[in-house]
Each structure stands twice: as structure tokens, then as C-alpha cells.
Design a protein around this motif. Sequence first.
Motif, mmCIF file in Angstrom:
data_model
loop_
_atom_site.group_PDB
_atom_site.id
_atom_site.type_symbol
_atom_site.label_atom_id
_atom_site.label_comp_id
_atom_site.label_asym_id
_atom_site.label_seq_id
_atom_site.Cartn_x
_atom_site.Cartn_y
_atom_site.Cartn_z
ATOM 1 N N VAL A 108 33.483 46.333 47.330
ATOM 2 C CA VAL A 108 33.562 44.887 47.074
ATOM 3 C C VAL A 108 32.214 44.260 47.418
ATOM 4 C CG1 VAL A 108 34.738 42.733 47.666
ATOM 5 C CG2 VAL A 108 36.044 44.865 47.579
ATOM 6 N N ASP A 109 31.671 43.466 46.479
ATOM 7 C CA ASP A 109 30.333 42.883 46.666
ATOM 8 C C ASP A 109 30.357 41.517 47.337
ATOM 9 O OD1 ASP A 109 29.146 44.974 45.059
ATOM 10 O OD2 ASP A 109 30.052 43.947 43.327
ATOM 11 N N TRP A 156 33.840 40.571 35.727
ATOM 12 C CA TRP A 156 33.823 41.214 37.033
ATOM 13 C C TRP A 156 35.160 41.901 37.317
ATOM 14 C CZ3 TRP A 156 31.785 36.657 40.569
ATOM 15 C CH2 TRP A 156 30.495 36.320 40.163
ATOM 16 N N ARG A 157 35.147 42.755 38.353
ATOM 17 C CA ARG A 157 36.416 43.254 38.899
ATOM 18 C C ARG A 157 36.843 42.299 40.008
ATOM 19 N NH1 ARG A 157 36.313 48.651 41.410
ATOM 20 N NH2 ARG A 157 34.059 48.462 41.639
ATOM 21 N N VAL A 158 38.159 42.097 40.130
ATOM 22 C CA VAL A 158 38.678 41.202 41.178
ATOM 23 C C VAL A 158 39.785 41.939 41.927
ATOM 24 C CG1 VAL A 158 39.774 38.970 41.676
ATOM 25 C CG2 VAL A 158 38.204 39.154 39.737
ATOM 26 N N VAL A 184 33.774 30.985 42.295
ATOM 27 C CA VAL A 184 33.288 32.132 41.506
ATOM 28 C C VAL A 184 31.997 31.763 40.765
ATOM 29 C CG1 VAL A 184 33.873 33.728 39.627
ATOM 30 C CG2 VAL A 184 35.614 33.069 41.310
ATOM 31 N N GLU A 185 31.971 30.564 40.215
ATOM 32 C CA GLU A 185 30.761 30.127 39.492
ATOM 33 C C GLU A 185 29.541 30.109 40.419
ATOM 34 O OE1 GLU A 185 33.068 27.378 36.182
ATOM 35 O OE2 GLU A 185 32.209 26.457 37.973
ATOM 36 N N LYS A 225 30.092 42.999 38.870
ATOM 37 C CA LYS A 225 30.345 42.637 40.258
ATOM 38 C C LYS A 225 31.826 42.865 40.593
ATOM 39 C CE LYS A 225 28.615 38.788 43.010
ATOM 40 N NZ LYS A 225 27.223 39.035 43.338
ATOM 41 N N HIS A 226 32.095 43.118 41.848
ATOM 42 C CA HIS A 226 33.485 43.247 42.309
ATOM 43 C C HIS A 226 33.688 42.250 43.445
ATOM 44 C CE1 HIS A 226 36.790 46.028 44.200
ATOM 45 N NE2 HIS A 226 37.279 44.904 43.712
#
Length: 323
Positions: A94-95, A32-34, A276-277, A2-3
Motif C-alpha cells: 500500500v502506497d 489505482w488499486r484500493v 484521493v484527488e 498506485k495502491h
Amino acid sequence: MKHIAVLTSGGDAPGMNAAIRAVTRMGLELGWRVSGVAQGYAGLIAGDIEPFTARSVSGIIQQGGTILGSARCPDFLTEEGRERGLRALAQHDVDALVVIGGNGSQAGANALSAMGYPVVGVASTIDNDLYGSDITIGVDTALNIALEAIDRLKVTASSHQRAFLVEVMGRNCGYLALMSAIAGGAEAVVIPEVESDPEIIATELRDSYRRGKSHAIIVVAEGARYNAEALLEFFKAHRGRLGFELRATTLGHVQRGGAPGAYDRILATRLGAAAVERLASGEQGILIGHLQGEIRATPLAEVAARKKPLDVNLLKLADALAK
Ligand code: F6P
């Protein structure tokens, strides 16, 4: 993989950096990507989105302000502005988006969510006027800054037997004023939620001297009808009859610029990580806040539609203890 992207919006608040750090590191932890979005919704519309690494958020937990920058963005209030924002998110693959901010920012988050985009909000504003969180990121630090000013003013007020007025921020909400008055032991407090009579305020200040006090401090919320400007005008116009002068200090943006205290660092870290969680467990369209001692989620639509009530009973407490 995920991003996700993170942005800070509206008035900055001490602790925003701790929240950015928590969102970033928790996202990376999940593999993930951030990315960070600069200057809030304005940067989103402009496509100002940069990939973050764990090092991008190193050494910021103790810093006030926001490393991402923030903005108030009228363009985002339009559907066209929001569509441009969505296009930029799509272009950067970006998701999902994490929005750290207060009322206006979460209204924007809700609008994006209503357009079908996955968004999670993080409750952050010094005003503490956001539905869905009993306490928001930045409030505790801002309160401590107001208290430091009140404590200092008390010293000089006592030396000169003068009445002092301190105006605190809070937009249309009296929370900061009321809590500063209680914690600062003020003689009077004026908040937007309750109508105040300047004659009664003058009597309260005079009475405190009659009771043998050496100072008289009144804390005023910027959004009250009788804010610093209006009260000063009243006291000036009735100087002879009232028998004493009023000196005023407006704290303004000083309250927003402090380094976050322990409470705000921990709150911001917990809320950012929880955002995020929640995304990881498939939730979206929610605000992460602190409710009844727990980290909880409230639908963004509810946050946007509801007003957080202020416990005006605390005014009675402030009055009773001012004796
Ligand atoms: O919402 C936070 C806040 O600091 C309010 O207390 C204040 O009324 C407002 O922002 C000031 O906004 P600006 O920084 O845009 O002048």
C-alpha cells in the motif's frame, strides 16, 4: 499504478460509508488499486487489509455506521504499534492511507505522516471538535436525531407542565448541545466551554413557566460540569426549595446510529473524493475538511496541534431567543 488503503477510526459517524465509497470509487476511477482496512488502526496493526472493487462499496451510501468497522486503539498510541501498522502497509504494497475520523484518528494519521508515510485525513466526527473543518461528517445527522428527541420531549413536557433535560454527546465540546438548543428552541443550554450555575438554570426554567410557557427544556452537553447526572442530583437535593422536578433523557449513542441525511452524504462524498484527488496531485500529510464553504486542506501537524474554538456568542443567541 498506485495502491491506496482506507480506514475508519474512533467513534463512527453517519456518512462514513459515503466517504469510504467516494475514496474507493475515485481511486478506482484513477486506475489505482484500493483496499479497505477493517476495524481502524487495530485492523491496520493486525494487517486486516482486503482489496476492494467498485462492488465492495455498492448500496452503502444510505447506511449509518461504517462497513469497515471502527475501533479505539491504544496500541496505535505507541511507536511500536505504529511501526507494526507501517509494516502491514508495506507487506500489502500500500502506497498511501486515507484516514476517516475525528481528533484521535487524525492524531494517529499525523504520527504516521511524521514517520514519513503518505497519509490524508478526512474530517469525520459527530462532535464537530476537529480543527481544519467548520463542519465534520456526521454532525448534521446527529443534530437531526437530537432534534427529533427534543421535539418529542417538548410534546410530553407540555402535556405535563414538566421540566425536561436532554443530554447530548460531544465529548468536551458543546457544539451539538448548543446547536440542538438553538434549533430545538430550548429554554436553557449547558456546555463545557462556559461555567453554568444550577441555581440560574433553575430560575430560567421556572421563569419560562411564569412567562406562560407550557414546557421547559434544557439541553446539556455530556462534557459539561453540570451534565445530566450532576444536574439531576442538584435538582433532587433542592426539590422542595425549587418547587419542581426534572426528568432526564440521555441520548448517548442513539445520536451516532442514524442513517446519514443528504447533507452528510454529500459532504462525505466530496471530502472522500477530494482526499484521493489530493493524493493524485502529490499532496500528503493533510486533513481534508470543509472551511468557509470550500473543500480545503490543512496540514495534519496543525490539526493535531490546534483546538477548534466554539463560537460561544451563539450562547447569547440561544438565551435571547429562549424568552
Ligand atoms: O467522539 C464521538 C463520541 O460519540 C463522543 O461524542 C462520545 O463522548 C464518545 O464518542 C463515546 O465514545 P465510545 O463510543 O467509545 O463510548
